[in-house]
Design a protein around this motif. Sequence first.
Motif, short mmCIF file in Angstrom:
data_model
loop_
_atom_site.label_atom_id
_atom_site.label_comp_id
_atom_site.label_asym_id
_atom_site.label_seq_id
_atom_site.Cartn_x
_atom_site.Cartn_y
_atom_site.Cartn_z
N HIS A 206 48.61 48.53 70.99
CA HIS A 206 47.39 48.12 70.31
C HIS A 206 46.25 49.12 70.49
CE1 HIS A 206 43.86 45.70 69.26
NE2 HIS A 206 43.32 46.21 70.35
N CYS A 208 42.01 48.84 68.96
CA CYS A 208 41.11 48.14 68.04
C CYS A 208 40.76 49.02 66.83
CB CYS A 208 39.84 47.70 68.76
SG CYS A 208 40.14 46.40 69.98
N CYS A 261 41.93 45.44 76.94
CA CYS A 261 41.85 46.57 76.01
C CYS A 261 40.88 47.63 76.55
CB CYS A 261 41.41 46.13 74.62
SG CYS A 261 41.58 47.46 73.42
N CYS A 263 40.51 50.54 74.78
CA CYS A 263 40.33 51.47 73.67
C CYS A 263 38.87 51.93 73.61
CB CYS A 263 40.76 50.84 72.35
SG CYS A 263 39.53 49.80 71.56
N CYS A 266 36.27 49.42 72.38
CA CYS A 266 35.92 48.37 73.33
C CYS A 266 35.06 48.93 74.46
CB CYS A 266 37.19 47.73 73.90
SG CYS A 266 37.92 46.54 72.76
ZN LIG Z 1 39.83 47.53 71.96
#
Ligand SMILES: [Zn+2]
Length: 447
Positions: A206, A208, A261, A263, A266
């Motif tokens: 994953h 975002c 998360c 990423c 985030c």
């Molecule tokens: Zn994220």
Amino acid sequence: MTPGEMEMVEVFTSEGKGRGLKAVKEFWAGDVIFAEPAYAAVVFDSLTHLVCHTCFKRQEKLHRCGQCKFAHYCDRTCQKDAWLNHKHECSAIKAHGKAPNENIRLAARIMWRIEREGGGLTEGCLVSIDDLQNHVENFGEEEKKELRADVESFLNFWPPQSQQFGMQYISHIFGVINCNGFTLSDQRGLQAVGVGVFPNLCLVNHDCWPNCTVIFNNGKIELRALGKISPGEELTVSYVDFLNVSEERRKQLQKQYYFDCTCEHCQKGIKDDLMLAVKEGENKVVKLCRECLKKQEPVLGDTNIYLLKILSIASEVLSYLQMFEEASGYAKRMVDGYMKIYHPNNAQLGMAVMRAGVTHWHASLIESGHGMICKAYAILLVTHGPTHPITKDLEVMRVQSEMELRMFQQNEFMYYKMREAALKNQKIQVMAEPTNEAPSGLFHTKQ
Ligand SMILES: [Zn+2]
Ligand SMILES: [Zn+2]
Ligand SMILES: [Zn+2]
């Protein structure tokens, strides 16, 4: 899958994420990186007679399986294609008397395929079913309870003549479905119609703000590049809708997929400010309130303070915009909730009931309006005292609305005449303006 398609990607260890997939060649926006048929897939319980069990298309007329009377297909071709996966299911449904729920049906389809091919690597798959993550160890009490119920239903459904699996393995399969089940949509992409397991897709981590997207197209999922991807770059998709602030997305990811998360979007909260921005003008706020209420209604109880705060804003802003009918509905719900929470002589309650009463009066709901004004007057007599200006205003309102109510009860025609005059004179005009408190914190549930 056409042979060699999985050669454009490679399994690798992604830092901090475990296993991942990376590109071995360059891709451009719209390129299909790979297409993958479901390892197993089922139609949702509510749509079993509306969607083809082979191609997942929604059709006007479907042909029913004459044996189990449960499976439905577009035509003979779809029925023939289904037989390998439906054969055991068909006789199990007949023996069981009815089809179990979608979760059990999917687990059973996976198990029959394992019985056929083994749980190891199958052709075209970079990862085996045995090797997929199940996250059972992360399950909370509620999830464990559901898992036990699923295993029990599964054992009731699973025929004795099929290969028998241990409890731990059955739990593994349900865990895999829980965190790797992919929602299938109908041919126009408008409706979620089923769920399937796609092992290769499970390897895609994953982000975002991902570089790939996945769509279900003609019986297969396709992983498609969103822009230029260089050889060696990790391939990512987003497991959640981006249209939530980073904090909400991270909570959802933690809850549903058991990871935090990290990423870039985030970590830096990129675009969070945009998502919380409110344009000038109250109409935007009204729209947000309506959406917010619609979303929270099934979740929050009638006395939940976040719901009540939103009801309060909605009724105030709508009153300010002179949309009194809609405003009065929200005000009534707010007051009903407040009355259950506040002390009966609380000043805030009195003020709120007063505002609600005025809103009802403006909405021509004279009876309930008068009742609320009386109620508010009684409270304010205690909290503010009879000489306070607000109490005095309220006294005037009380007398006026009482007169109107009497007139309304005697002669509706005269009442409307008088009301017209009253509106011209603007006698009842203690309209509270929308508060200046920033509402941004109310539009998403606090922790
Ligand atoms: Zn994220
Ligand atoms: Zn079909
Ligand atoms: Zn059948």
